[in-house]
Write an enzyme that holds these catalytic residues in place. Sequence first.
Site, PDB file in Angstrom:
ATOM      1  N   ARG A 176       8.012 103.882  45.515  1.00  0.00           N
ATOM      2  CA  ARG A 176       9.027 102.846  45.227  1.00  0.00           C
ATOM      3  C   ARG A 176      10.242 103.449  44.530  1.00  0.00           C
ATOM      4  O   ARG A 176      11.360 102.960  44.684  1.00  0.00           O
ATOM      5  CB  ARG A 176       8.431 101.701  44.403  1.00  0.00           C
ATOM      6  CG  ARG A 176       7.833 102.150  43.093  1.00  0.00           C
ATOM      7  CD  ARG A 176       7.098 101.030  42.395  1.00  0.00           C
ATOM      8  NE  ARG A 176       6.223 101.548  41.362  1.00  0.00           N
ATOM      9  CZ  ARG A 176       6.041 100.959  40.184  1.00  0.00           C
ATOM     10  NH1 ARG A 176       6.657  99.835  39.890  1.00  0.00           N
ATOM     11  NH2 ARG A 176       5.209 101.467  39.302  1.00  0.00           N
ATOM     12  N   PHE A 228       4.602  89.303  49.187  1.00  0.00           N
ATOM     13  CA  PHE A 228       5.624  88.254  49.178  1.00  0.00           C
ATOM     14  C   PHE A 228       6.764  88.557  50.146  1.00  0.00           C
ATOM     15  O   PHE A 228       7.620  87.714  50.395  1.00  0.00           O
ATOM     16  CB  PHE A 228       6.169  88.052  47.761  1.00  0.00           C
ATOM     17  CG  PHE A 228       5.099  87.986  46.709  1.00  0.00           C
ATOM     18  CD1 PHE A 228       3.930  87.265  46.947  1.00  0.00           C
ATOM     19  CD2 PHE A 228       5.224  88.658  45.506  1.00  0.00           C
ATOM     20  CE1 PHE A 228       2.921  87.215  45.998  1.00  0.00           C
ATOM     21  CE2 PHE A 228       4.219  88.616  44.549  1.00  0.00           C
ATOM     22  CZ  PHE A 228       3.066  87.892  44.792  1.00  0.00           C
ATOM     23  N   GLU A 276      11.103  83.622  47.387  1.00  0.00           N
ATOM     24  CA  GLU A 276      11.206  84.619  48.453  1.00  0.00           C
ATOM     25  C   GLU A 276      11.692  84.033  49.772  1.00  0.00           C
ATOM     26  O   GLU A 276      12.392  84.694  50.539  1.00  0.00           O
ATOM     27  CB  GLU A 276       9.864  85.326  48.651  1.00  0.00           C
ATOM     28  CG  GLU A 276       9.386  86.125  47.433  1.00  0.00           C
ATOM     29  CD  GLU A 276       8.722  85.261  46.360  1.00  0.00           C
ATOM     30  OE1 GLU A 276       8.498  84.047  46.595  1.00  0.00           O
ATOM     31  OE2 GLU A 276       8.428  85.796  45.279  1.00  0.00           O
ATOM     32  N   HIS A 329       4.353  97.945  46.450  1.00  0.00           N
ATOM     33  CA  HIS A 329       3.005  97.553  46.037  1.00  0.00           C
ATOM     34  C   HIS A 329       2.122  97.165  47.224  1.00  0.00           C
ATOM     35  O   HIS A 329       1.290  96.255  47.129  1.00  0.00           O
ATOM     36  CB  HIS A 329       3.068  96.420  45.013  1.00  0.00           C
ATOM     37  CG  HIS A 329       3.672  96.809  43.692  1.00  0.00           C
ATOM     38  ND1 HIS A 329       4.896  97.438  43.583  1.00  0.00           N
ATOM     39  CD2 HIS A 329       3.228  96.651  42.418  1.00  0.00           C
ATOM     40  CE1 HIS A 329       5.172  97.651  42.303  1.00  0.00           C
ATOM     41  NE2 HIS A 329       4.175  97.196  41.578  1.00  0.00           N
ATOM     42  N   ARG A 381       3.054 101.522  44.840  1.00  0.00           N
ATOM     43  CA  ARG A 381       3.205 101.540  43.391  1.00  0.00           C
ATOM     44  C   ARG A 381       2.769 102.842  42.724  1.00  0.00           C
ATOM     45  O   ARG A 381       3.415 103.273  41.761  1.00  0.00           O
ATOM     46  CB  ARG A 381       2.402 100.379  42.808  1.00  0.00           C
ATOM     47  CG  ARG A 381       2.341 100.354  41.297  1.00  0.00           C
ATOM     48  CD  ARG A 381       1.648  99.102  40.802  1.00  0.00           C
ATOM     49  NE  ARG A 381       1.666  99.027  39.354  1.00  0.00           N
ATOM     50  CZ  ARG A 381       0.611  99.302  38.576  1.00  0.00           C
ATOM     51  NH1 ARG A 381      -0.537  99.650  39.120  1.00  0.00           N
ATOM     52  NH2 ARG A 381       0.705  99.213  37.261  1.00  0.00           N
ATOM     53  N   SER A 439      10.097  96.558  38.978  1.00  0.00           N
ATOM     54  CA  SER A 439       9.002  97.004  39.844  1.00  0.00           C
ATOM     55  C   SER A 439       9.513  97.656  41.120  1.00  0.00           C
ATOM     56  O   SER A 439       8.897  98.566  41.659  1.00  0.00           O
ATOM     57  CB  SER A 439       8.119  95.811  40.234  1.00  0.00           C
ATOM     58  OG  SER A 439       7.524  95.253  39.086  1.00  0.00           O
ATOM     59  N   ASP A 444      -4.198  94.603  39.660  1.00  0.00           N
ATOM     60  CA  ASP A 444      -3.853  93.189  39.879  1.00  0.00           C
ATOM     61  C   ASP A 444      -4.777  92.506  40.884  1.00  0.00           C
ATOM     62  O   ASP A 444      -4.874  91.282  40.913  1.00  0.00           O
ATOM     63  CB  ASP A 444      -2.395  93.047  40.342  1.00  0.00           C
ATOM     64  CG  ASP A 444      -1.426  93.089  39.168  1.00  0.00           C
ATOM     65  OD1 ASP A 444      -1.883  92.944  38.021  1.00  0.00           O
ATOM     66  OD2 ASP A 444      -0.227  93.279  39.393  1.00  0.00           O
TER      67      ASP A 444
END
Lengths: 283, 322
Positions: B18, B91, B66, B117, B175, B45, B125
């Site tokens: 990322r 998303f 989104e 991610h 990530r 992020s 998560d």
Amino acid sequence: MEKLSIDQLNKTCSQVRRDILRMVHAVNSGHPGGSLGCTEFFVALYFNQMEHNTNFDMNGKNEDLFFLSNGHISPVWYSVLARSGYFSVEELATFRKIDSRLQGHPTTEENLPGIRIASGSLGQGLSAGIGAAQAKKINGDDKTVFVLMGDGEQQEGQVWEAAMYAAHHKVDNLIATIDLNRQQIDGLTVDVMDLQDLRKKYEAFGWEVVETKNGNDIEEVVSVIEKAKSLLGNGKPVMNLLHTEMGYGVDFMVGTHKWHGVAPNDEQLENALGQLEETLGDY
Amino acid sequence: MEKTLNTKFTYTEKKDTRSGFGDGLLEAGRKNPEVVGLCADLIGSLKMGAFQKEFPDRFFQVGIAEANMMGLAAGMTIGGKIPFTGTFANFSTGRVYDQIRQSIAYSGKNVKICASHAGVTLGEDGATHQILEDIGMMKMLPHMTVINPCDYNQTKAATMAIAEHDGPVYLRFGRPSWPIFTDSNQKFEIGKAWKMIDGKDVTIFATGHLVWEAVVAEAMLAEEGISAEVINIHTIKPLDEEAILESVAKTGCCVSAEEHQLNGGLGDSIAQTLVRNNPVPMEFVGVDDSFGESGTPMDLMKKYGLKAENIVEKAKKALARK
């Protein structure tokens, strides 16, 4: 494009209604009800209020842009686009047929001049219009973006994401309109999912709100759009609540949801056309 | 253990892919004033902060919305902008599939959907955020280009390359901190597979984080006297069928490796190509019809069978079927 007079606008409305009826009749499908109800609004925009270039360019820089979010009322849009010169009036005869650029719901896939984004799946047009309005700001382009939505469409969550965004980001070169005909597929909006007070809702979301009490009176439609324009540039997006009658202009179609997605038969078509005698020349 | 192996590619530094996106976006923004950024409350992020700081007038905070972000991006292309949207892969795809389908793909809009991610390496998560179906959803859409680069350098190069490509693109990255083993000056060619290691017994087609695992697997196989070819398929669509067919014509069998469901992923696309042209034994490394769960990225890679050892095992299986 030269602005038409009120008398000429009314004649154009009659012709556009004839086009709508003949288009949906020819393929025994399509959405006449909402199209007939929004005829004055489309005619006012394309023949009087928008500064637009019929020599179509996708980016539409330095011209007003229009986005139709409730894409199922494509017949009225196609008629107005053809009648204002984006493509030939004869092409209206291809509506909903195989290999046509006039798809059931408007698309860019077939490169039909005048269409800038696909619509049909509801709730998406306001976001696209806001994006285009912000692109205009970045480009130093002072023209206006218009978006039309349905009232039933207000039940989609994305509309309210977009409404919140437009106020937060001060998108004040945008005039959105809701066609308030109070009907949706399963019945009255008040029964299916009550929209309650849309003026209060949009005001609470940070919009300027104007109201067109009779959206089938061309003079009122024109004057309210002019009023909406006068509110631009003040840090708020503008909402025009356009009250219309579904099926307006044809006595047996008006005010009922029955003609949302149903085409007239031969006899009904003759009857309806008889009520709209003013013609500028059928295709 | 990996470092003791004689891998054909090595690394001295690890970094998240990322960050490659964030740095690539900044470069793309400097090169082309039409590039704009949109983010749904994940600027940190997605590593979009540097772009936001340098180009505040070309960056749009959308909030947690989104669907609206995808529509805004589509609208901004009208007027010539090149929008890059940033949020998590979940998303960026599943949540907004219809918006992408109608307003971006079907409408042929020049939007770059940038998704961080992705996969199980998101880690702790858990499964709500660990999307493993995104490649499938995006590759099914007509007009969509799908790219999954392998390390920081390749992600940065890919980000800059997609800014110059006219059309909708799905760019997938991740990530965790990951080995940087490709060249910092690489030229990224969309749709062109990269043969990283020559081999003759079996081909490993890998994408994303699993390219590094493929490099390790090649070294492990070499120790056992098996010569593996490693091909980096950073572009899943359009797929470089020519490179795939050329390789299997030589090796006669293959393995696909991806941090994604087996259903709908890179392996599916390769298998279709092979079945139509040259059906050779093929095995698949990926997640087998399961959601992920909480855990460290490495523990999850092991549990879900995405490590070099799994590629080695499947390579041998494919070889045995020749």
